[in-house]
Structure formats: structure tokens, C-alpha cells
Design a protein around this motif. Structure first.
Motif, PDB file in Angstrom:
ATOM      1  N   VAL A 100       0.826  -1.213   0.000  1.00 41.08           N
ATOM      2  CA  VAL A 100       0.000   0.000   0.000  1.00 41.08           C
ATOM      3  C   VAL A 100       0.855   1.256   0.000  1.00 41.08           C
ATOM      4  O   VAL A 100       0.632   2.180  -0.796  1.00 41.08           O
ATOM      5  CB  VAL A 100      -0.954   0.004   1.216  1.00 41.08           C
ATOM      6  CG1 VAL A 100      -1.742   1.307   1.265  1.00 41.08           C
ATOM      7  CG2 VAL A 100      -1.917  -1.183   1.135  1.00 41.08           C
ATOM      8  N   TRP A 101       1.853   1.308   0.895  1.00 38.42           N
ATOM      9  CA  TRP A 101       2.663   2.510   0.992  1.00 38.42           C
ATOM     10  C   TRP A 101       3.419   2.802  -0.306  1.00 38.42           C
ATOM     11  O   TRP A 101       3.413   3.940  -0.791  1.00 38.42           O
ATOM     12  CB  TRP A 101       3.621   2.402   2.174  1.00 38.42           C
ATOM     13  CG  TRP A 101       4.534   3.595   2.322  1.00 38.42           C
ATOM     14  CD1 TRP A 101       5.866   3.655   2.026  1.00 38.42           C
ATOM     15  CD2 TRP A 101       4.172   4.894   2.782  1.00 38.42           C
ATOM     16  NE1 TRP A 101       6.357   4.904   2.276  1.00 38.42           N
ATOM     17  CE2 TRP A 101       5.341   5.685   2.745  1.00 38.42           C
ATOM     18  CE3 TRP A 101       2.976   5.461   3.235  1.00 38.42           C
ATOM     19  CZ2 TRP A 101       5.353   7.024   3.146  1.00 38.42           C
ATOM     20  CZ3 TRP A 101       2.979   6.795   3.619  1.00 38.42           C
ATOM     21  CH2 TRP A 101       4.153   7.558   3.575  1.00 38.42           C
ATOM     22  N   PRO A 102       4.120   1.818  -0.936  1.00 41.69           N
ATOM     23  CA  PRO A 102       4.784   2.099  -2.206  1.00 41.69           C
ATOM     24  C   PRO A 102       3.816   2.570  -3.294  1.00 41.69           C
ATOM     25  O   PRO A 102       4.170   3.422  -4.120  1.00 41.69           O
ATOM     26  CB  PRO A 102       5.429   0.757  -2.585  1.00 41.69           C
ATOM     27  CG  PRO A 102       5.665   0.087  -1.281  1.00 41.69           C
ATOM     28  CD  PRO A 102       4.483   0.476  -0.437  1.00 41.69           C
ATOM     29  N   ILE A 103       2.590   2.034  -3.300  1.00 41.08           N
ATOM     30  CA  ILE A 103       1.617   2.476  -4.299  1.00 41.08           C
ATOM     31  C   ILE A 103       1.227   3.932  -4.056  1.00 41.08           C
ATOM     32  O   ILE A 103       1.129   4.733  -5.008  1.00 41.08           O
ATOM     33  CB  ILE A 103       0.367   1.570  -4.270  1.00 41.08           C
ATOM     34  CG1 ILE A 103       0.699   0.174  -4.799  1.00 41.08           C
ATOM     35  CG2 ILE A 103      -0.761   2.181  -5.103  1.00 41.08           C
ATOM     36  CD1 ILE A 103      -0.457  -0.786  -4.742  1.00 41.08           C
ATOM     37  N   ILE A 119      13.187  -0.848   0.570  1.00 40.70           N
ATOM     38  CA  ILE A 119      13.556  -0.626   1.973  1.00 40.70           C
ATOM     39  C   ILE A 119      12.601  -1.353   2.905  1.00 40.70           C
ATOM     40  O   ILE A 119      13.017  -2.029   3.852  1.00 40.70           O
ATOM     41  CB  ILE A 119      13.575   0.884   2.284  1.00 40.70           C
ATOM     42  CG1 ILE A 119      14.732   1.560   1.545  1.00 40.70           C
ATOM     43  CG2 ILE A 119      13.718   1.114   3.786  1.00 40.70           C
ATOM     44  CD1 ILE A 119      14.725   3.066   1.656  1.00 40.70           C
ATOM     45  N   LEU A 120      11.293  -1.239   2.632  1.00 42.91           N
ATOM     46  CA  LEU A 120      10.311  -1.835   3.528  1.00 42.91           C
ATOM     47  C   LEU A 120      10.295  -3.356   3.444  1.00 42.91           C
ATOM     48  O   LEU A 120      10.015  -4.038   4.429  1.00 42.91           O
ATOM     49  CB  LEU A 120       8.917  -1.285   3.214  1.00 42.91           C
ATOM     50  CG  LEU A 120       8.668   0.182   3.580  1.00 42.91           C
ATOM     51  CD1 LEU A 120       7.287   0.617   3.121  1.00 42.91           C
ATOM     52  CD2 LEU A 120       8.807   0.400   5.081  1.00 42.91           C
ATOM     53  N   ASN A 121      10.574  -3.908   2.268  1.00 45.15           N
ATOM     54  CA  ASN A 121      10.463  -5.353   2.080  1.00 45.15           C
ATOM     55  C   ASN A 121      11.792  -6.091   2.228  1.00 45.15           C
ATOM     56  O   ASN A 121      11.832  -7.316   2.100  1.00 45.15           O
ATOM     57  CB  ASN A 121       9.860  -5.664   0.710  1.00 45.15           C
ATOM     58  CG  ASN A 121       8.391  -5.270   0.634  1.00 45.15           C
ATOM     59  OD1 ASN A 121       7.633  -5.543   1.559  1.00 45.15           O
ATOM     60  ND2 ASN A 121       7.987  -4.635  -0.443  1.00 45.15           N
ATOM     61  N   LYS A 122      12.868  -5.370   2.485  1.00 45.57           N
ATOM     62  CA  LYS A 122      14.149  -6.044   2.702  1.00 45.57           C
ATOM     63  C   LYS A 122      14.161  -6.641   4.102  1.00 45.57           C
ATOM     64  O   LYS A 122      13.929  -5.961   5.091  1.00 45.57           O
ATOM     65  CB  LYS A 122      15.303  -5.044   2.544  1.00 45.57           C
ATOM     66  CG  LYS A 122      16.660  -5.693   2.720  1.00 45.57           C
ATOM     67  CD  LYS A 122      17.782  -4.680   2.574  1.00 45.57           C
ATOM     68  CE  LYS A 122      19.139  -5.330   2.772  1.00 45.57           C
ATOM     69  NZ  LYS A 122      20.250  -4.351   2.646  1.00 45.57           N
ATOM     70  N   LYS A 152       6.654   6.394  10.498  1.00 45.24           N
ATOM     71  CA  LYS A 152       6.047   5.396  11.376  1.00 45.24           C
ATOM     72  C   LYS A 152       5.939   4.024  10.720  1.00 45.24           C
ATOM     73  O   LYS A 152       6.151   2.993  11.364  1.00 45.24           O
ATOM     74  CB  LYS A 152       4.667   5.871  11.828  1.00 45.24           C
ATOM     75  CG  LYS A 152       4.021   4.957  12.875  1.00 45.24           C
ATOM     76  CD  LYS A 152       2.683   5.474  13.310  1.00 45.24           C
ATOM     77  CE  LYS A 152       2.100   4.596  14.432  1.00 45.24           C
ATOM     78  NZ  LYS A 152       1.991   3.190  14.046  1.00 45.24           N
ATOM     79  N   ILE A 153       5.582   3.996   9.430  1.00 48.80           N
ATOM     80  CA  ILE A 153       5.431   2.712   8.748  1.00 48.80           C
ATOM     81  C   ILE A 153       6.761   1.967   8.733  1.00 48.80           C
ATOM     82  O   ILE A 153       6.826   0.760   9.009  1.00 48.80           O
ATOM     83  CB  ILE A 153       4.905   2.921   7.316  1.00 48.80           C
ATOM     84  CG1 ILE A 153       3.488   3.502   7.360  1.00 48.80           C
ATOM     85  CG2 ILE A 153       4.927   1.619   6.538  1.00 48.80           C
ATOM     86  CD1 ILE A 153       2.904   3.786   5.998  1.00 48.80           C
ATOM     87  N   GLN A 154       7.834   2.679   8.407  1.00 43.62           N
ATOM     88  CA  GLN A 154       9.155   2.055   8.411  1.00 43.62           C
ATOM     89  C   GLN A 154       9.552   1.619   9.810  1.00 43.62           C
ATOM     90  O   GLN A 154      10.112   0.530   9.991  1.00 43.62           O
ATOM     91  CB  GLN A 154      10.182   3.034   7.844  1.00 43.62           C
ATOM     92  CG  GLN A 154      11.556   2.407   7.602  1.00 43.62           C
ATOM     93  CD  GLN A 154      12.539   3.407   7.047  1.00 43.62           C
ATOM     94  OE1 GLN A 154      12.590   4.548   7.501  1.00 43.62           O
ATOM     95  NE2 GLN A 154      13.312   3.002   6.069  1.00 43.62           N
ATOM     96  N   GLN A 155       9.246   2.441  10.799  1.00 43.68           N
ATOM     97  CA  GLN A 155       9.574   2.096  12.178  1.00 43.68           C
ATOM     98  C   GLN A 155       8.832   0.848  12.630  1.00 43.68           C
ATOM     99  O   GLN A 155       9.400  -0.027  13.286  1.00 43.68           O
ATOM    100  CB  GLN A 155       9.227   3.262  13.107  1.00 43.68           C
ATOM    101  CG  GLN A 155       9.651   3.048  14.554  1.00 43.68           C
ATOM    102  CD  GLN A 155      11.162   2.984  14.688  1.00 43.68           C
ATOM    103  OE1 GLN A 155      11.860   3.916  14.319  1.00 43.68           O
ATOM    104  NE2 GLN A 155      11.675   1.872  15.198  1.00 43.68           N
ATOM    105  N   TRP A 197       8.923  -4.875  13.968  1.00 48.28           N
ATOM    106  CA  TRP A 197       8.408  -6.229  13.725  1.00 48.28           C
ATOM    107  C   TRP A 197       9.567  -7.191  13.470  1.00 48.28           C
ATOM    108  O   TRP A 197       9.617  -8.287  14.040  1.00 48.28           O
ATOM    109  CB  TRP A 197       7.455  -6.228  12.531  1.00 48.28           C
ATOM    110  CG  TRP A 197       6.755  -7.543  12.341  1.00 48.28           C
ATOM    111  CD1 TRP A 197       5.521  -7.892  12.797  1.00 48.28           C
ATOM    112  CD2 TRP A 197       7.273  -8.704  11.649  1.00 48.28           C
ATOM    113  NE1 TRP A 197       5.233  -9.193  12.439  1.00 48.28           N
ATOM    114  CE2 TRP A 197       6.280  -9.711  11.749  1.00 48.28           C
ATOM    115  CE3 TRP A 197       8.447  -8.980  10.975  1.00 48.28           C
ATOM    116  CZ2 TRP A 197       6.452 -10.966  11.178  1.00 48.28           C
ATOM    117  CZ3 TRP A 197       8.628 -10.245  10.422  1.00 48.28           C
ATOM    118  CH2 TRP A 197       7.627 -11.218  10.518  1.00 48.28           C
ATOM    119  N   TYR A 198      10.491  -6.794  12.615  1.00 49.81           N
ATOM    120  CA  TYR A 198      11.643  -7.658  12.324  1.00 49.81           C
ATOM    121  C   TYR A 198      12.459  -7.932  13.580  1.00 49.81           C
ATOM    122  O   TYR A 198      12.960  -9.048  13.786  1.00 49.81           O
ATOM    123  CB  TYR A 198      12.537  -7.019  11.257  1.00 49.81           C
ATOM    124  CG  TYR A 198      11.989  -7.127   9.852  1.00 49.81           C
ATOM    125  CD1 TYR A 198      11.678  -8.363   9.297  1.00 49.81           C
ATOM    126  CD2 TYR A 198      11.788  -5.992   9.072  1.00 49.81           C
ATOM    127  CE1 TYR A 198      11.174  -8.477   8.012  1.00 49.81           C
ATOM    128  CE2 TYR A 198      11.284  -6.088   7.780  1.00 49.81           C
ATOM    129  CZ  TYR A 198      10.981  -7.331   7.253  1.00 49.81           C
ATOM    130  OH  TYR A 198      10.486  -7.443   5.985  1.00 49.81           O
TER     131      TYR A 198
END
Length: 256
Positions: A104-107, A151-154, A206-209, A214-215
Motif C-alpha cells: 500500500v505505501w509504495p503504491i 527498503i520496507l520489504n528487505k 512510522k510505517i518504516q519504524q 516487527w523484524y
């Protein structure tokens, strides 16, 4: 995943381009260009490789399924552990947690930044009568979408795999990332530890954080120091699951 991401970007460009070109009075090329972008995007989407078929072997538990034989364990967002205590051994089945793909965020980034890029590119192309400016600003606008997706999916945890630990009084037999079983003799195991392999970083938003947190939560792994070499025998776990597996292995091996 890369082809589908590019296809999504092309779909967004195809939806935004007619609006931008209409605003700068280039309606004649707006819809043909949009159609081309949708066609190319659709081709990339359809040609994207399908995900491997997820199959359970009928006589094996999920943590036992060997990847090397064409089987896999369906990704799940929570780590699980199942312990089978037998007379002479303990079987510890572990399935790691995998984060859901950030889409969602990349879109949203592609729509906003791509729209701005196409807008400024359209103005520059109209003023200079050079359509290359539209391409340049369009690519420049959509680039942040690719960067945010990467970045988000790595996965910062490294290699994460489902496994089965077959533990007796004298050895640990563990299934590795390739689905092969490796045996480690108790007398050659110097240490057995559980520890996180990744600590959360400070995200730019916040989304990246949330992704980093989570990781970090699901980065616990079980390690053995075997003949001086540190080897991960399980990974992608949260603290309670790692502790449960750790205690079961220590009890069977009689490690204090």
C-alpha cells in the motif's frame, strides 16, 4: 515481485498521465500514451512468475517439509513451535515468522510522487517542445516508490527457514535452509544459545519504524557453537517461541 511492482507503477502512470496532459493542453497524446502504459503494465503483471506451489507432504509436519524436494512451508506472520516428546528423543518443529509484503505505501508513494513528476515533466515538455522531459520527470517521480518498496520489504534478519530439530541424549539433528538434515554430536557442541540477530533501527516514518520493530521482535535464533563455529539451527522466532525451543533442547541434552 519486481515485475508486479513495475506494473503497478505503470498502471498509476497510465491513470495520472491523461489528467496531466489534459491540463497542459496535450489531450491528443494523453489517451494513446495511457493505453500503452496499461498494456505494458498488464503484460508485466501477467508475465510475473507465479509463486511456488505450497504443498504439504502427507506424512510430514510443516516444520519437517524439505525445501530441496520441492515442498515449502506457507509464510505466516507468527512463529510457531510444536514439541513431540518421545522415549529417547525430542522433536522440535519450528516455523518462522515472515512479514507481509508492504504494498500500500509504495503504491501511495508512486501515485503522489509519480503524479508530481508527470505534472512537472508535462510542463517542461510543453515549454521546451521536448517529450524527453516528461520521461525524465516521470522516472524521477516514480523512483521513490521503488526505493520505499525495497527498503520496507528487505528482510534484515538474513536467511530465515523452517526446521525440525531431532534431539537425543547424544546429538542434535537439524534441518537447514536447503532442507538437508545435519547432525551435530553433543560432545562437540561448546555452547547452545538463543539471541536476536537484529535490533530495531530508527525509521524515517512510522510505517518504516513499525516494520523495523516487527523484524526485531521476530529475529530470535537458536545457535550452537560447534567445533568453534557458530551455526544457526533455527531462526525467525520471537522470544517466547525461542525460549520454549531452547528449554526443550537443553532438557533433552541435559545442558545446564
Amino acid at each position: 515481485m519486481i515485475r508486479k511492482t513495475i506494473a503497478i507503477v505503470l498502471f498509476a502512470a497510465g491513470a495520472l498521465l491523461p489528467v496531466v496532459l489534459t491540463l497542459i493542453h496535450n489531450t491528443g497524446i494523453a489517451w494513446p500514451t495511457s493505453v500503452v502504459l496499461f498494456v505494458v503494465g498488464g503484460g508485466l503483471w501477467l508475465s510475473a512468475r507465479p509463486k511456488p506451489q505450497l504443498v504439504y507432504a502427507p506424512d510430514m509436519r510443516p516444520g519437517e517439509v524439505p525445501v530441496s524436494q520441492g515442498y515449502s512451508v506457507p509464510p505466516q506472520t507468527k512463529a510457531t513451535v510444536l514439541i513431540d516428546k518421545m522415549i529417547d528423543r525430542t522433536l522440535v518443529h519450528l516455523i518462522p515468522a515472515h512479514a507481509e509484503k508492504a504494498v500500500v505505501w509504495p503504491i501511495l508513494v508512486a501515485i503522489v510522487m509519480g503524479g508530481l513528476g508527470l505534472f512537472f515533466g508535462g510542463i517542461a515538455a510543453d515549454l521546451t517542445r521536448n517529450p524527453l522531459w516528461l520521461v525524465f520527470w516521470g522516472v524521477l517521480g516514480f523512483a521513490p516508490a521503488f526505493l520505499s518498496s525495497r527498503i520496507l520489504n528487505k528482510d534484515p534478519r538474513g536467511e530465515v527457514f523452517a526446521t525440525r530439530l531431532n534431539v537425543t541424549d547424544s546429538y542434535i539433528e537439524a534441518r537447514d535452509a536447503e532442507g538437508e538434515m545435519e547432525m551435530y554430536q553433543k560432545g562437540k557442541i561448546d555452547r547452545l544459545t538463543k539471541e536476536p540477530v537484529y535490533l530495531s533501527e530508527l525509521g524515517k516514518h512510522k510505517i518504516q519504524q513499525d516494520r523495523f520493530d516487527w523484524y526485531a521482535k521476530y529475529s530470535f535464533a537458536l545457535f550452537i557453537t560447534y567445533e568453534g563455529k557458530k551455526i544457526a539451527i533455527a531462526s525467525g522466532l520471537d522470544a517466547p517461541v525461542a525460549e520454549t525451543a531452547f528449554q526443550a533442547v537443553c532438557k533433552q541434552l541435559d545442558f545446564s
